[in-house]
Design a protein around this motif. Structure first.
Motif, PDB file in Angstrom:
ATOM      1  N   VAL A   9       0.840  -1.213   0.000  1.00  0.00           N
ATOM      2  CA  VAL A   9       0.000   0.000   0.000  1.00  0.00           C
ATOM      3  C   VAL A   9       0.870   1.257   0.000  1.00  0.00           C
ATOM      4  O   VAL A   9       0.644   2.212  -0.753  1.00  0.00           O
ATOM      5  CB  VAL A   9      -0.953  -0.008   1.213  1.00  0.00           C
ATOM      6  CG1 VAL A   9      -1.684   1.326   1.335  1.00  0.00           C
ATOM      7  CG2 VAL A   9      -1.949  -1.139   1.081  1.00  0.00           C
ATOM      8  N   GLY A  10       1.912   1.172   0.856  1.00  0.00           N
ATOM      9  CA  GLY A  10       2.838   2.310   0.918  1.00  0.00           C
ATOM     10  C   GLY A  10       3.490   2.578  -0.416  1.00  0.00           C
ATOM     11  O   GLY A  10       3.585   3.736  -0.855  1.00  0.00           O
ATOM     12  N   ARG A  13       1.054   4.146  -2.780  1.00  0.00           N
ATOM     13  CA  ARG A  13       0.820   5.556  -2.461  1.00  0.00           C
ATOM     14  C   ARG A  13       1.969   6.422  -2.991  1.00  0.00           C
ATOM     15  O   ARG A  13       1.768   7.491  -3.551  1.00  0.00           O
ATOM     16  CB  ARG A  13       0.696   5.713  -0.945  1.00  0.00           C
ATOM     17  CG  ARG A  13       0.076   7.031  -0.533  1.00  0.00           C
ATOM     18  CD  ARG A  13      -0.123   7.107   0.952  1.00  0.00           C
ATOM     19  NE  ARG A  13      -1.205   6.250   1.411  1.00  0.00           N
ATOM     20  CZ  ARG A  13      -1.356   5.850   2.684  1.00  0.00           C
ATOM     21  NH1 ARG A  13      -0.485   6.211   3.601  1.00  0.00           N
ATOM     22  NH2 ARG A  13      -2.368   5.078   3.040  1.00  0.00           N
ATOM     23  N   LYS A  14       3.199   5.905  -2.777  1.00  0.00           N
ATOM     24  CA  LYS A  14       4.380   6.623  -3.257  1.00  0.00           C
ATOM     25  C   LYS A  14       4.323   6.804  -4.771  1.00  0.00           C
ATOM     26  O   LYS A  14       4.593   7.891  -5.298  1.00  0.00           O
ATOM     27  CB  LYS A  14       5.643   5.831  -2.895  1.00  0.00           C
ATOM     28  CG  LYS A  14       6.449   6.473  -1.790  1.00  0.00           C
ATOM     29  CD  LYS A  14       7.714   5.706  -1.558  1.00  0.00           C
ATOM     30  CE  LYS A  14       8.322   6.069  -0.229  1.00  0.00           C
ATOM     31  NZ  LYS A  14       9.439   5.173   0.114  1.00  0.00           N
ATOM     32  N   LEU A  16       1.730   6.811  -6.694  1.00  0.00           N
ATOM     33  CA  LEU A  16       0.697   7.794  -7.039  1.00  0.00           C
ATOM     34  C   LEU A  16       1.216   9.220  -6.845  1.00  0.00           C
ATOM     35  O   LEU A  16       1.043  10.089  -7.695  1.00  0.00           O
ATOM     36  CB  LEU A  16      -0.524   7.578  -6.145  1.00  0.00           C
ATOM     37  CG  LEU A  16      -1.728   6.900  -6.804  1.00  0.00           C
ATOM     38  CD1 LEU A  16      -2.778   6.585  -5.757  1.00  0.00           C
ATOM     39  CD2 LEU A  16      -2.308   7.802  -7.882  1.00  0.00           C
ATOM     40  N   LYS A  17       1.900   9.410  -5.670  1.00  0.00           N
ATOM     41  CA  LYS A  17       2.429  10.733  -5.337  1.00  0.00           C
ATOM     42  C   LYS A  17       3.404  11.208  -6.408  1.00  0.00           C
ATOM     43  O   LYS A  17       3.335  12.341  -6.888  1.00  0.00           O
ATOM     44  CB  LYS A  17       3.144  10.646  -3.979  1.00  0.00           C
ATOM     45  CG  LYS A  17       2.791  11.773  -3.034  1.00  0.00           C
ATOM     46  CD  LYS A  17       3.511  11.565  -1.732  1.00  0.00           C
ATOM     47  CE  LYS A  17       3.178  12.649  -0.735  1.00  0.00           C
ATOM     48  NZ  LYS A  17       3.904  12.458   0.519  1.00  0.00           N
TER      49      LYS A  17
END
Lengths: 193, 146
Positions: A9-10, A13-14, A16-17
């Protein structure tokens, strides 16, 4: 197992960022070609004199920490000069000014030059001539300001008119002549007692 | 216009000489080099070797001990070369030369006493924009010659 999931998940998220950073506004300022430079409202730039307010008391020159403000008395004129290549923009001149900000630090930052002493801001002030000996002794506006201040302090005094008359009389003579003519003009304060 | 001059004026390499400053001007130079003002987008590159440099950017009061060093560094640079003095200390001496006859005891004179200076950038410290303008003027004055 849970740790692996969290990691995934992390990582997502990274990803996506990072992929969305392209949509953000560019940080770099397009300075020489684009809009004029951003200047903060509290920015301290070139000190400038106010022709109407300044009375030429040279308090700014005495207070200057880099001795950037210098003055010359010549031919009945007092010329105050701020050498901006020397100035460290501390704002002490603006702070000490007895008039309400007659010298003020402006927003001007572009002082680039190829001659050191060419960047200056100056003001010229008329000096008052002594009626007895003809020397120039004090700026005209400063005499006016002193008389105004005396008027403020003498609001309820019984001797107000007498004192103001004496001050007006004495203001036309230089300090040396004032001493010499004190008896003739009856300027001594013993008459108030 | 020869190709050498074209290349020089389009991409000057700068060498940053720190001569006894308080680091205020050095931080502003660093700000000019980092992403906010990113001078590399207009071709200005920082180098750590004076032999490759076209422009020397000097900050600080230049103490007596640094005078021979800065002269040697200036002589190591290849012609044509320019010097930009950044900050009040480098241009005139600032607070360290309050009395002209009686400076602080380590004071070796402002930069123009040691080496010829092309452009002065006053300010304490100057804005990064002012430093960029100063370097652009130095290119016009010193490097645009044939």
């Amino acid at each position: 197992m849970i740790k692996m999931k969290e990691r995934r998940v992390g990582a997502l998220r990274k990803l996506l960022k990072v992929s969305l950073t392209g949509l953000k506004k560019c940080v770099t300022v397009d300075f020489p070609f684009g809009p004029p430079a951003f200047v903060a409202p509290i920015f301290r730039g070139q000190p400038e004199y106010d022709e109407e307010k300044c009375m030429g008391c040279v308090a700014c020159s005495m207070q200057c920490s880099a001795s950037a403000i210098k003055y010359v008395d010549e031919d009945g004129k007092r010329v105050l000069t701020v050498y901006l290549s020397r100035c460290i923009y501390c704002g002490r001149c603006q702070l000490i000014c007895p008039q309400d900000e007659a010298i003020k630090l402006s927003q001007n930052w572009n002082l680039v030059t190829d001659k050191v002493d060419s960047v200056v801001s100056t003001i010229t002030i008329d000096l008052r001539k002594c009626e007895n000996c003809g020397t120039y002794f004090m700026p005209d506006k400063q005499v006016g300001a002193i008389i105004d201040r005396i008027k403020e302090k003498l609001e309820d005094s019984a001797l107000k008119e007498q004192i103001l008359h004496d001050v007006e009389l004495a203001s036309h003579y230089c300090p040396d002549c004032r001493k010499k003519l004190a008896i003739k003009l009856n300027l001594h304060t013993r008459k108030y007692v | 216009m020869g190709w050498k001059k074209w290349a020089r004026t389009r991409s000057p390499w700068i060498f940053h000489a720190h001569c006894g400053g308080c680091n205020g001007c050095d931080i502003e130079i660093a700000a000019a080099l980092t992403p906010r003002y990113d001078v590399e987008r207009i071709g200005i590159v920082l180098t750590n070797n004076p032999r490759y440099a076209d422009i020397m950017v000097v900050t600080g009061i230049v103490p007596k001990a640094m005078v021979p060093v800065i002269k040697r560094v200036y002589n190591q640079m290849t012609d044509p070369k320019g010097v930009v003095a950044v900050g009040a200390c480098a241009t005139t001496g600032g607070v360290f030369l309050k009395d002209d006859d009686n400076p602080t005891y380590t004071f070796g004179g402002p930069v123009d006493k040691a080496i010829p200076v092309d452009v002065y950038v006053p300010g304490c410290p100057p804005k990064p924009e002012a430093i960029i303008v100063g370097i652009a003027q130095c290119i016009q004055k010193a490097l645009a010659k044939d």
